[in-house]
Design a protein around this motif. Structure first.
Motif, PDB file in Angstrom:
ATOM      1  N   PHE A 339       0.841  -1.197   0.000  1.00 42.40           N
ATOM      2  CA  PHE A 339       0.000   0.000   0.000  1.00 42.40           C
ATOM      3  C   PHE A 339       0.880   1.253   0.000  1.00 42.40           C
ATOM      4  O   PHE A 339       1.893   1.337   0.676  1.00 42.40           O
ATOM      5  CB  PHE A 339      -0.909   0.039   1.217  1.00 42.40           C
ATOM      6  CG  PHE A 339      -1.979  -1.029   1.204  1.00 42.40           C
ATOM      7  CD1 PHE A 339      -2.337  -1.664   0.028  1.00 42.40           C
ATOM      8  CD2 PHE A 339      -2.642  -1.377   2.370  1.00 42.40           C
ATOM      9  CE1 PHE A 339      -3.324  -2.631   0.007  1.00 42.40           C
ATOM     10  CE2 PHE A 339      -3.625  -2.341   2.363  1.00 42.40           C
ATOM     11  CZ  PHE A 339      -3.966  -2.989   1.185  1.00 42.40           C
ATOM     12  N   LYS A 340       0.421   2.230  -0.781  1.00 41.67           N
ATOM     13  CA  LYS A 340       1.131   3.508  -0.858  1.00 41.67           C
ATOM     14  C   LYS A 340       0.246   4.686  -0.486  1.00 41.67           C
ATOM     15  O   LYS A 340       0.749   5.718  -0.046  1.00 41.67           O
ATOM     16  CB  LYS A 340       1.676   3.720  -2.278  1.00 41.67           C
ATOM     17  CG  LYS A 340       2.682   2.670  -2.718  1.00 41.67           C
ATOM     18  CD  LYS A 340       3.154   2.896  -4.130  1.00 41.67           C
ATOM     19  CE  LYS A 340       4.166   1.843  -4.570  1.00 41.67           C
ATOM     20  NZ  LYS A 340       4.604   2.042  -5.968  1.00 41.67           N
ATOM     21  N   ALA A 341      -1.041   4.554  -0.685  1.00 40.85           N
ATOM     22  CA  ALA A 341      -1.960   5.661  -0.396  1.00 40.85           C
ATOM     23  C   ALA A 341      -3.087   5.143   0.483  1.00 40.85           C
ATOM     24  O   ALA A 341      -3.589   4.027   0.297  1.00 40.85           O
ATOM     25  CB  ALA A 341      -2.522   6.248  -1.691  1.00 40.85           C
ATOM     26  N   TYR A 342      -3.470   5.963   1.445  1.00 38.16           N
ATOM     27  CA  TYR A 342      -4.537   5.601   2.388  1.00 38.16           C
ATOM     28  C   TYR A 342      -5.592   6.700   2.384  1.00 38.16           C
ATOM     29  O   TYR A 342      -5.281   7.893   2.299  1.00 38.16           O
ATOM     30  CB  TYR A 342      -3.969   5.416   3.799  1.00 38.16           C
ATOM     31  CG  TYR A 342      -2.937   4.311   3.892  1.00 38.16           C
ATOM     32  CD1 TYR A 342      -3.326   2.999   4.164  1.00 38.16           C
ATOM     33  CD2 TYR A 342      -1.585   4.585   3.697  1.00 38.16           C
ATOM     34  CE1 TYR A 342      -2.385   1.987   4.243  1.00 38.16           C
ATOM     35  CE2 TYR A 342      -0.644   3.567   3.770  1.00 38.16           C
ATOM     36  CZ  TYR A 342      -1.047   2.275   4.050  1.00 38.16           C
ATOM     37  OH  TYR A 342      -0.117   1.283   4.119  1.00 38.16           O
ATOM     38  N   ASN A 343      -6.856   6.283   2.535  1.00 41.09           N
ATOM     39  CA  ASN A 343      -7.970   7.226   2.543  1.00 41.09           C
ATOM     40  C   ASN A 343      -9.015   6.769   3.558  1.00 41.09           C
ATOM     41  O   ASN A 343      -9.055   5.601   3.994  1.00 41.09           O
ATOM     42  CB  ASN A 343      -8.636   7.313   1.168  1.00 41.09           C
ATOM     43  CG  ASN A 343      -7.708   7.866   0.113  1.00 41.09           C
ATOM     44  OD1 ASN A 343      -7.519   9.069   0.011  1.00 41.09           O
ATOM     45  ND2 ASN A 343      -7.105   6.972  -0.673  1.00 41.09           N
ATOM     46  N   TYR A 344      -9.868   7.674   3.934  1.00 44.26           N
ATOM     47  CA  TYR A 344     -11.023   7.331   4.784  1.00 44.26           C
ATOM     48  C   TYR A 344     -12.189   8.210   4.364  1.00 44.26           C
ATOM     49  O   TYR A 344     -12.023   9.236   3.674  1.00 44.26           O
ATOM     50  CB  TYR A 344     -10.690   7.515   6.267  1.00 44.26           C
ATOM     51  CG  TYR A 344     -10.486   8.943   6.692  1.00 44.26           C
ATOM     52  CD1 TYR A 344     -11.558   9.727   7.129  1.00 44.26           C
ATOM     53  CD2 TYR A 344      -9.210   9.514   6.665  1.00 44.26           C
ATOM     54  CE1 TYR A 344     -11.363  11.039   7.515  1.00 44.26           C
ATOM     55  CE2 TYR A 344      -9.010  10.825   7.038  1.00 44.26           C
ATOM     56  CZ  TYR A 344     -10.095  11.583   7.479  1.00 44.26           C
ATOM     57  OH  TYR A 344      -9.910  12.884   7.855  1.00 44.26           O
ATOM     58  N   MET A 345     -13.373   7.808   4.817  1.00 39.24           N
ATOM     59  CA  MET A 345     -14.580   8.528   4.448  1.00 39.24           C
ATOM     60  C   MET A 345     -15.603   8.374   5.574  1.00 39.24           C
ATOM     61  O   MET A 345     -15.775   7.291   6.154  1.00 39.24           O
ATOM     62  CB  MET A 345     -15.176   7.959   3.150  1.00 39.24           C
ATOM     63  CG  MET A 345     -16.500   8.592   2.731  1.00 39.24           C
ATOM     64  SD  MET A 345     -17.289   7.679   1.376  1.00 39.24           S
ATOM     65  CE  MET A 345     -17.726   6.165   2.230  1.00 39.24           C
ATOM     66  N   LEU A 346     -16.260   9.470   5.897  1.00 38.31           N
ATOM     67  CA  LEU A 346     -17.379   9.493   6.830  1.00 38.31           C
ATOM     68  C   LEU A 346     -18.513  10.262   6.185  1.00 38.31           C
ATOM     69  O   LEU A 346     -18.293  11.293   5.548  1.00 38.31           O
ATOM     70  CB  LEU A 346     -16.988  10.150   8.153  1.00 38.31           C
ATOM     71  CG  LEU A 346     -15.897   9.465   8.989  1.00 38.31           C
ATOM     72  CD1 LEU A 346     -15.534  10.338  10.175  1.00 38.31           C
ATOM     73  CD2 LEU A 346     -16.370   8.089   9.460  1.00 38.31           C
ATOM     74  N   GLY A 347     -19.744   9.760   6.352  1.00 38.44           N
ATOM     75  CA  GLY A 347     -20.840  10.495   5.745  1.00 38.44           C
ATOM     76  C   GLY A 347     -22.175   9.809   5.976  1.00 38.44           C
ATOM     77  O   GLY A 347     -22.290   8.820   6.717  1.00 38.44           O
ATOM     78  N   ALA A 348     -23.171  10.368   5.371  1.00 44.77           N
ATOM     79  CA  ALA A 348     -24.535   9.842   5.472  1.00 44.77           C
ATOM     80  C   ALA A 348     -25.202   9.977   4.113  1.00 44.77           C
ATOM     81  O   ALA A 348     -24.908  10.907   3.354  1.00 44.77           O
ATOM     82  CB  ALA A 348     -25.331  10.582   6.535  1.00 44.77           C
ATOM     83  N   THR A 349     -26.078   9.032   3.825  1.00 46.40           N
ATOM     84  CA  THR A 349     -26.826   9.079   2.570  1.00 46.40           C
ATOM     85  C   THR A 349     -28.319   9.015   2.891  1.00 46.40           C
ATOM     86  O   THR A 349     -28.765   8.169   3.669  1.00 46.40           O
ATOM     87  CB  THR A 349     -26.450   7.902   1.657  1.00 46.40           C
ATOM     88  OG1 THR A 349     -26.757   6.668   2.332  1.00 46.40           O
ATOM     89  CG2 THR A 349     -24.981   7.937   1.310  1.00 46.40           C
ATOM     90  N   LEU A 350     -29.053   9.915   2.308  1.00 46.94           N
ATOM     91  CA  LEU A 350     -30.508   9.935   2.427  1.00 46.94           C
ATOM     92  C   LEU A 350     -31.090   9.513   1.084  1.00 46.94           C
ATOM     93  O   LEU A 350     -30.861  10.180   0.070  1.00 46.94           O
ATOM     94  CB  LEU A 350     -31.011  11.323   2.816  1.00 46.94           C
ATOM     95  CG  LEU A 350     -32.533  11.462   2.975  1.00 46.94           C
ATOM     96  CD1 LEU A 350     -33.024  10.600   4.140  1.00 46.94           C
ATOM     97  CD2 LEU A 350     -32.929  12.920   3.183  1.00 46.94           C
ATOM     98  N   THR A 351     -31.806   8.391   1.103  1.00 47.53           N
ATOM     99  CA  THR A 351     -32.332   7.836  -0.133  1.00 47.53           C
ATOM    100  C   THR A 351     -33.852   7.831  -0.080  1.00 47.53           C
ATOM    101  O   THR A 351     -34.451   7.388   0.910  1.00 47.53           O
ATOM    102  CB  THR A 351     -31.830   6.394  -0.342  1.00 47.53           C
ATOM    103  OG1 THR A 351     -30.397   6.395  -0.280  1.00 47.53           O
ATOM    104  CG2 THR A 351     -32.285   5.845  -1.677  1.00 47.53           C
ATOM    105  N   TRP A 352     -34.449   8.289  -1.146  1.00 41.27           N
ATOM    106  CA  TRP A 352     -35.921   8.278  -1.251  1.00 41.27           C
ATOM    107  C   TRP A 352     -36.293   7.996  -2.696  1.00 41.27           C
ATOM    108  O   TRP A 352     -35.917   8.731  -3.608  1.00 41.27           O
ATOM    109  CB  TRP A 352     -36.495   9.630  -0.801  1.00 41.27           C
ATOM    110  CG  TRP A 352     -38.003   9.664  -0.883  1.00 41.27           C
ATOM    111  CD1 TRP A 352     -38.873   8.799  -0.304  1.00 41.27           C
ATOM    112  CD2 TRP A 352     -38.801  10.626  -1.581  1.00 41.27           C
ATOM    113  NE1 TRP A 352     -40.167   9.144  -0.576  1.00 41.27           N
ATOM    114  CE2 TRP A 352     -40.166  10.278  -1.370  1.00 41.27           C
ATOM    115  CE3 TRP A 352     -38.510  11.753  -2.353  1.00 41.27           C
ATOM    116  CZ2 TRP A 352     -41.213  10.997  -1.911  1.00 41.27           C
ATOM    117  CZ3 TRP A 352     -39.568  12.471  -2.890  1.00 41.27           C
ATOM    118  CH2 TRP A 352     -40.901  12.102  -2.660  1.00 41.27           C
TER     119      TRP A 352
END
Length: 476
Positions: A339-352
């Motif tokens: 591995f050379k690159a690291y990422n993260y993600m936080l969030g929310a999705t509202l689906t209708w």
């Protein structure tokens, strides 16, 4: 080599032999021996424990309970882990394409165009997704699954009740056939005793020879009646043993003084709708249908999911390019897999889904029609049970009157037989009169036993129609 073969054959013999684990697994489930003598409450317990159809209903309840746990798990946070290592080309062109069976390309657009060189790449992902806000969908799904458990439990209890009524009726029929055998044997004993007396009188010249022939014919007829009664008794015992789940075992019945007293005929009040397991099962089907409609109606609502993910990537394509604008590609695994690159993600999705307003509305309407169908089925069953309960009360009343009148008939028949026997012994009457008196006595004894058995069965019928067998079992 020979020792190895002998050891293998011995181990295989232990598995497949009479005491081996595989042989034991193939053997059918051994059933416990029936109590001897067998009482009616014991017969009901054995039937509930052994009959396959009831075990199937019980397993259906357990499956519905497992579905509840499965349903709850779908609303828990979902953790997904993924790791991959690939060896592929690093070519890309400008433009769009529709995702389908094609895979996404690695790399970016190169100034000198595509080539056929490959490199290793790696990816590791850890993602969490949680339907945090379902706008009532979780509660509706939970209610639906619990309603399914209640419906399965009600079906199981209804099957138990109906089968108990069936087993109890088979027990009473078998008991009646056993009583018929005893009565016919008693009639045979009377015929044998009379035949001995007549033969002695014939040899001494006191009686005519026709009396001896007639007595022998009546004795043969009495034996045939015993054989017919025994055959009917065996048939009823075999049927009862089959209902108990043990058709290969002989059943020895316990009379429990069924013929020494009459049951109390006072039935329960109008409780068919309140306590009958059949109606309870139909009510639970209505509840389950309503819960399904509520769940379908939640599909038109949005859903809010919380997302969290972290991932790392490795590639044999270097970030820098050479002086001609080409990517520098290292095709070795050691250059591309770490591995050379690291990422993260936080969030929310509202689906209708707006179109669910139409789809769910139609689905709810169809489910409500099914609910009305379930209500109509419930009303039909309730009507039939009311009719059955009224008919059962009439049957109890008639059977009670018959059972109370039968002793008078039996007493008169015994008196007539005693008088005919005395007159025949004194030479005042012929054998025909005594034979007729014997037939009347035999018929009166059979009518007395049948009237008593019919009253017990009528009480059972009333309990089955009202949904409560306690009135019968409480008197045993």
């Amino acid at each position: 080599m020979t020792l190895r073969i002998l050891f293998f054959l011995g181990w295989l013999g232990l598995l497949l032999g009479p005491g081996g684990r595989l042989a034991q697994a193939q053997q059918p489930r051994e059933l416990a021996q029936l109590p001897r003598p067998l009482t009616l409450p014991q017969a009901l317990q054995v039937a509930q424990a052994n009959y396959p159809a009831l075990r199937a209903r019980q397993l259906a309840v357990r499956a519905a309970e497992a579905d509840v746990r499965t349903n709850r798990a779908t609303f828990l946070p979902q953790l997904t882990a993924q790791a991959q290592a690939l060896n592929a080309t690093a070519n890309q062109v400008r433009g769009a394409y529709l995702p389908g069976v094609a895979f996404s390309e690695s790399g970016a657009v190169k100034a000198t165009g595509p080539d056929g060189r490959t490199n290793f790449s790696s990816l590791g992902v850890l993602a969490i997704e949680w339907p945090a806000v379902t706008f009532g969908r979780y509660r509706a799904s939970e209610t639906r699954s619990q309603a399914a458990v209640s419906a399965a439990q009600a079906d199981y209890e209804q099957a138990i009740f109906e089968y108990q009524a069936q087993v109890a009726d088979a027990y009473l029929l078998a008991l009646g056939s056993e009583k018929a055998v005893a009565l016919q044997r008693a009639n045979l004993a009377r015929a044998q005793q009379l035949a001995l007396v007549i033969r002695a009188g014939t040899r001494s010249g006191i009686r005519a020879g026709i009396d001896s022939s007639t007595a022998n014919a009546e004795l043969a007829r009495a034996r045939l009646q015993v054989l017919a009664a025994e055959q009917q008794a065996r048939t009823q015992r075999t049927r009862l043993a089959g209902l108990l789940g043990q058709p290969t075992q002989a059943v020895q019945l316990d009379s429990m003084q069924f013929y020494s007293r009459l049951p109390l005929a006072g039935g329960p009040a109008d409780t068919a709708r309140a306590t009958n397991p059949l109606l309870r099962a139909y009510r639970q089907r209505i509840v389950a249908s309503q819960a399904q409609a509520s769940l379908l109606s939640t599909n038109k609502r949005p859903s809010l999911n919380l997302l969290a993910s972290t991932w790392g990537r490795g590639s044999g394509v270097r970030d820098a390019v050479d002086d001609k604008g080409n990517f520098v590609i290292d095709s070795s695994p050691g250059a591309g897999l770490p591995f050379k690159a690291y990422n993260y993600m936080l969030g929310a999705t509202l689906t209708w889904r707006a179109t669910e307003l139409i789809h769910s509305g139609r689905a709810v309407q169809a489910q409500r029609l099914r609910t009305e169908q379930a209500r109509a089925d419930y009303d039909q069953q309730a009507l039939q049970l009311d009719t059955q309960l009224q008919n059962a009360r009439l049957q109890v009343e008639l059977a009670q009157q018959t059972a109370l009148a039968a002793p008078t008939q039996l007493a008169a028949a015994r008196q007539a037989y005693t008088a005919a026997r005395a007159r025949y012994d004194a030479g005042l009457d012929n054998l025909l009169v005594l034979t007729q008196a014997t037939e009347v006595l035999n018929r009166a004894e059979a009518d007395q036993a049948l009237a008593t058995n019919n009253l017990w069965r009528a009480v059972l019928l009333q309990g089955a129609a009202s949904g409560n067998l306690g009135g019968l079992l409480g008197q045993l």
